[in-house]
Design an enzyme around this catalytic site. Structure first.
Site, PDB file in Angstrom:
ATOM      1  N   THR A 172     -12.202 -11.418  -6.794  1.00  0.00           N
ATOM      2  CA  THR A 172     -13.596 -11.340  -6.333  1.00  0.00           C
ATOM      3  C   THR A 172     -13.992 -12.674  -5.712  1.00  0.00           C
ATOM      4  O   THR A 172     -13.470 -13.719  -6.099  1.00  0.00           O
ATOM      5  CB  THR A 172     -14.566 -10.986  -7.479  1.00  0.00           C
ATOM      6  N   GLN A 205     -10.274  -0.608  -9.661  1.00  0.00           N
ATOM      7  CA  GLN A 205     -11.495  -0.862  -8.880  1.00  0.00           C
ATOM      8  C   GLN A 205     -12.730  -0.634  -9.748  1.00  0.00           C
ATOM      9  O   GLN A 205     -12.969   0.485 -10.212  1.00  0.00           O
ATOM     10  CB  GLN A 205     -11.518   0.087  -7.678  1.00  0.00           C
ATOM     11  N   ARG A 211     -12.602  -3.025   6.836  1.00  0.00           N
ATOM     12  CA  ARG A 211     -13.092  -3.129   5.453  1.00  0.00           C
ATOM     13  C   ARG A 211     -13.709  -4.499   5.202  1.00  0.00           C
ATOM     14  O   ARG A 211     -14.703  -4.633   4.498  1.00  0.00           O
ATOM     15  CB  ARG A 211     -11.972  -2.830   4.452  1.00  0.00           C
ATOM     16  N   ARG A 212     -13.146  -5.547   5.820  1.00  0.00           N
ATOM     17  CA  ARG A 212     -13.727  -6.892   5.650  1.00  0.00           C
ATOM     18  C   ARG A 212     -15.094  -6.975   6.345  1.00  0.00           C
ATOM     19  O   ARG A 212     -16.017  -7.607   5.855  1.00  0.00           O
ATOM     20  CB  ARG A 212     -12.805  -7.990   6.232  1.00  0.00           C
ATOM     21  N   ASP A 254      -1.343  -2.156  -4.338  1.00  0.00           N
ATOM     22  CA  ASP A 254      -2.764  -2.068  -3.991  1.00  0.00           C
ATOM     23  C   ASP A 254      -3.305  -0.688  -4.357  1.00  0.00           C
ATOM     24  O   ASP A 254      -2.550   0.284  -4.400  1.00  0.00           O
ATOM     25  CB  ASP A 254      -2.955  -2.243  -2.473  1.00  0.00           C
ATOM     26  N   ARG A 302      -4.799  -6.395 -11.411  1.00  0.00           N
ATOM     27  CA  ARG A 302      -5.824  -6.979 -10.535  1.00  0.00           C
ATOM     28  C   ARG A 302      -7.099  -6.141 -10.668  1.00  0.00           C
ATOM     29  O   ARG A 302      -7.059  -4.920 -10.526  1.00  0.00           O
ATOM     30  CB  ARG A 302      -5.356  -6.945  -9.076  1.00  0.00           C
ATOM     31  N   LYS A 320       0.869  -1.187   0.000  1.00  0.00           N
ATOM     32  CA  LYS A 320       0.000   0.000   0.000  1.00  0.00           C
ATOM     33  C   LYS A 320       0.899   1.229   0.000  1.00  0.00           C
ATOM     34  O   LYS A 320       1.743   1.395   0.880  1.00  0.00           O
ATOM     35  CB  LYS A 320      -0.870   0.019   1.246  1.00  0.00           C
TER      36      LYS A 320
HETATM   37  C1  LIG Z   1      -7.093 -10.506  -3.750  1.00  0.00           C
HETATM   38  C2  LIG Z   1      -7.848  -9.258  -3.450  1.00  0.00           C
HETATM   39  C3  LIG Z   1      -7.185  -8.053  -3.450  1.00  0.00           C
HETATM   40  C4  LIG Z   1      -7.878  -6.859  -3.211  1.00  0.00           C
HETATM   41  N1  LIG Z   1      -7.226  -5.654  -3.319  1.00  0.00           N
HETATM   42  C5  LIG Z   1      -7.913  -4.516  -3.197  1.00  0.00           C
HETATM   43  C6  LIG Z   1      -7.313  -3.255  -3.428  1.00  0.00           C
HETATM   44  O1  LIG Z   1      -6.133  -3.131  -3.715  1.00  0.00           O
HETATM   45  N2  LIG Z   1      -8.098  -2.147  -3.292  1.00  0.00           N
HETATM   46  C7  LIG Z   1      -9.429  -2.216  -2.973  1.00  0.00           C
HETATM   47  O2  LIG Z   1     -10.108  -1.187  -2.914  1.00  0.00           O
HETATM   48  N3  LIG Z   1     -10.019  -3.404  -2.740  1.00  0.00           N
HETATM   49  C8  LIG Z   1      -9.300  -4.544  -2.833  1.00  0.00           C
HETATM   50  N4  LIG Z   1      -9.927  -5.742  -2.615  1.00  0.00           N
HETATM   51  C9  LIG Z   1     -11.274  -5.773  -2.001  1.00  0.00           C
HETATM   52  C10 LIG Z   1     -12.366  -5.696  -3.044  1.00  0.00           C
HETATM   53  O3  LIG Z   1     -12.380  -4.436  -3.648  1.00  0.00           O
HETATM   54  C11 LIG Z   1     -13.750  -5.974  -2.413  1.00  0.00           C
HETATM   55  O4  LIG Z   1     -14.000  -5.025  -1.409  1.00  0.00           O
HETATM   56  C12 LIG Z   1     -13.886  -7.354  -1.820  1.00  0.00           C
HETATM   57  O5  LIG Z   1     -13.224  -8.307  -2.574  1.00  0.00           O
HETATM   58  C13 LIG Z   1     -15.363  -7.768  -1.745  1.00  0.00           C
HETATM   59  O6  LIG Z   1     -15.906  -7.768  -3.041  1.00  0.00           O
HETATM   60  P1  LIG Z   1     -16.348  -9.118  -3.810  1.00  0.00           P
HETATM   61  O7  LIG Z   1     -15.947  -8.934  -5.223  1.00  0.00           O
HETATM   62  O8  LIG Z   1     -15.789 -10.291  -3.144  1.00  0.00           O
HETATM   63  O9  LIG Z   1     -17.915  -9.088  -3.808  1.00  0.00           O
HETATM   64  P2  LIG Z   1     -18.986  -8.971  -2.637  1.00  0.00           P
HETATM   65  O10 LIG Z   1     -20.280  -8.689  -3.325  1.00  0.00           O
HETATM   66  O11 LIG Z   1     -18.535  -8.035  -1.564  1.00  0.00           O
HETATM   67  O12 LIG Z   1     -18.997 -10.422  -2.026  1.00  0.00           O
HETATM   68  C14 LIG Z   1     -19.525 -11.539  -2.713  1.00  0.00           C
HETATM   69  C15 LIG Z   1     -19.650 -12.699  -1.740  1.00  0.00           C
HETATM   70  O13 LIG Z   1     -18.347 -13.101  -1.310  1.00  0.00           O
HETATM   71  C16 LIG Z   1     -18.330 -13.387   0.065  1.00  0.00           C
HETATM   72  N5  LIG Z   1     -17.540 -12.362   0.761  1.00  0.00           N
HETATM   73  C17 LIG Z   1     -17.043 -11.214   0.227  1.00  0.00           C
HETATM   74  N6  LIG Z   1     -16.321 -10.537   1.136  1.00  0.00           N
HETATM   75  C18 LIG Z   1     -16.374 -11.257   2.263  1.00  0.00           C
HETATM   76  C19 LIG Z   1     -15.815 -11.085   3.545  1.00  0.00           C
HETATM   77  N7  LIG Z   1     -15.074 -10.023   3.865  1.00  0.00           N
HETATM   78  N8  LIG Z   1     -16.051 -12.041   4.485  1.00  0.00           N
HETATM   79  C20 LIG Z   1     -16.802 -13.139   4.181  1.00  0.00           C
HETATM   80  N9  LIG Z   1     -17.358 -13.350   2.976  1.00  0.00           N
HETATM   81  C21 LIG Z   1     -17.149 -12.423   2.031  1.00  0.00           C
HETATM   82  C22 LIG Z   1     -19.763 -13.349   0.517  1.00  0.00           C
HETATM   83  O14 LIG Z   1     -20.314 -14.620   0.339  1.00  0.00           O
HETATM   84  C23 LIG Z   1     -20.379 -12.349  -0.437  1.00  0.00           C
HETATM   85  O15 LIG Z   1     -21.759 -12.510  -0.562  1.00  0.00           O
HETATM   86  C24 LIG Z   1      -9.264  -6.916  -2.907  1.00  0.00           C
HETATM   87  C25 LIG Z   1      -9.932  -8.143  -2.912  1.00  0.00           C
HETATM   88  C26 LIG Z   1      -9.256  -9.296  -3.178  1.00  0.00           C
HETATM   89  C27 LIG Z   1     -10.017 -10.577  -3.227  1.00  0.00           C
END
Ligand SMILES: Cc1cc2nc3c(=O)[nH]c(=O)nc-3n(C[C@H](O)[C@H](O)[C@H](O)COP(=O)(O)OP(=O)(O)OC[C@H]3O[C@@H](n4cnc5c(N)ncnc54)[C@H](O)[C@@H]3O)c2cc1C
Length: 306
Positions: A224, A161, A286-287, A132, A182, A98
């Site tokens: 995702t 994003q 954020r998680r 990131d 990514r 980051k």
């Molecule tokens: C490898 C990786 C790198 C990333 N890097 C960045 C970055 O550099 N900058 C940035 O802004 N964001 C980053 N993110 C976060 C990303 O932007 C999303 O906020 C996050 O991945 C949730 O989005 P989703 O696509 O999984 O869909 P969502 O609609 O949020 O989730 C879909 C389904 O996945 C499961 N799920 C998702 N998140 C969770 C969780 N936290 N706990 C439990 N179950 C969950 C649930 O079943 C949910 O219904 C990254 C994500 C990943 C996977």
């Protein structure tokens, strides 16, 4: 509204102190964070690589306003990369950084020097770095720095994003030969002026961006957990006739681990994003914001009814 409140809490130093000090936080933290030390990061990577997964390690920390701290974070990455190489865990294990943790809010030159030091250590260990992406106020500066770093280290990964309205155009600019990108939905609370607000709009943007990346010459990294998007991506990669070594899926440590292994067993490259370190507060918030069930789990732990 809940999501915005949790993301606002992620920026509160008072709440950070309270939550970080609560011993009950640990059980929830452990689900999403591999541990606090370099050894913990190496152990988690070894287990994942053993299971046929690739890894990207994130030494937790962000919004550093102190040059000493930014240097300490850089040194932690350099030490980690040396240890990963010595443990035989590269190239399957790379690192994610980051820019705000490396001093970007303080001085761009400092952040750039720190990224370059980490890229040199990654190169020596036969692996790569991904930068990131943080909130939208940093997008232009982050992409500018990425392009400068890529002059010396062309394999450096970018993050785009899908929730940002600009991202489809950024995908077009970056989808060139050798470019590792990514694609994620985006994790910050962004205004309507710059970002799509509904889940449907964000998902539609994700698919449009994925199409641009798959049609281009780069190496897309689809980050995702969304089951509908994963199904669409499995279809799209066939449509674009992409060999399995020309793209990858990425998911977070502790999120949908069964799905991570299912995709790997199908022959796809799957990389797990593994955070470690003591500065877990912003990451954890954020998680929690991504999934109300996580917040309930956390609140139950805080009031002692886990
Ligand atoms: C490898 C990786 C790198 C990333 N890097 C960045 C970055 O550099 N900058 C940035 O802004 N964001 C980053 N993110 C976060 C990303 O932007 C999303 O906020 C996050 O991945 C949730 O989005 P989703 O696509 O999984 O869909 P969502 O609609 O949020 O989730 C879909 C389904 O996945 C499961 N799920 C998702 N998140 C969770 C969780 N936290 N706990 C439990 N179950 C969950 C649930 O079943 C949910 O219904 C990254 C994500 C990943 C996977």
């Amino acid at each position: 509204m809940m999501r915005s409140a949790i993301l606002a809490a992620a920026r509160s130093p008072q709440l950070e102190q309270l939550v970080s000090a609560a011993p009950v936080s640990r059980s929830v933290v452990r689900r999403f964070v591999a541990g606090t030390t370099t050894e913990d990061a190496i152990d988690a990577s070894r287990a994942l690589v053993h299971d046929g997964l690739a890894v990207t390690l994130d030494f937790l920390g962000e919004d550093t306003e102190d040059a000493g701290q930014a240097r300490a974070a850089t040194e932690a990455y350099v030490e980690l990369l040396g240890a990963l190489g010595a443990a035989g865990l590269t190239p399957p294990t790379e690192v994610s950084v980051k820019l705000s943790a490396l001093g970007m809010l303080l001085d761009e030159k400092l952040a750039s020097d720190n990224v370059l030091a980490i890229c040199r250590a990654a190169d020596a260990a036969d692996t790569t770095v991904t930068i990131d992406m943080e909130d939208h106020t940093t997008t232009d500066a982050s992409l500018d720095l990425l392009l400068r770093v890529r002059k010396d280290f062309p394999e450096t990964g970018a993050v785009l994003q899908a929730y940002l309205r600009r991202t489809e155009a950024d995908c077009r600019d970056l989808a060139v030969a050798g470019s590792r990108i990514r694609l994620c939905k985006g994790a910050y609370d962004e205004p309507e002026s710059v970002a799509y607000q509904s889940d449907l709009e964000v998902s539609r943007s994700y698919v449009r961006c994925a199409n641009v990346l798959l049609a281009g010459g780069g190496y897309p990294m689809f980050a995702t957990h969304d089951p509908r998007l994963v199904a669409i991506l499995e279809d799209r990669v066939r449509w674009y006739d992409r060999p399995v070594d020309t793209f990858e899926f990425q998911m977070l440590y502790g999120v949908r681990p069964v799905e991570q292994r299912r995709l790997a067993e199908l022959g796809y490259a799957v990389r797990v994003y593994v955070p470690y370190g003591t500065q877990w507060y912003g990451y954890l918030m954020r998680r929690l914001a991504e999934r109300p069930a996580n917040t309930a789990l956390f609140l139950r732990a805080l009031v002692g009814r886990k």
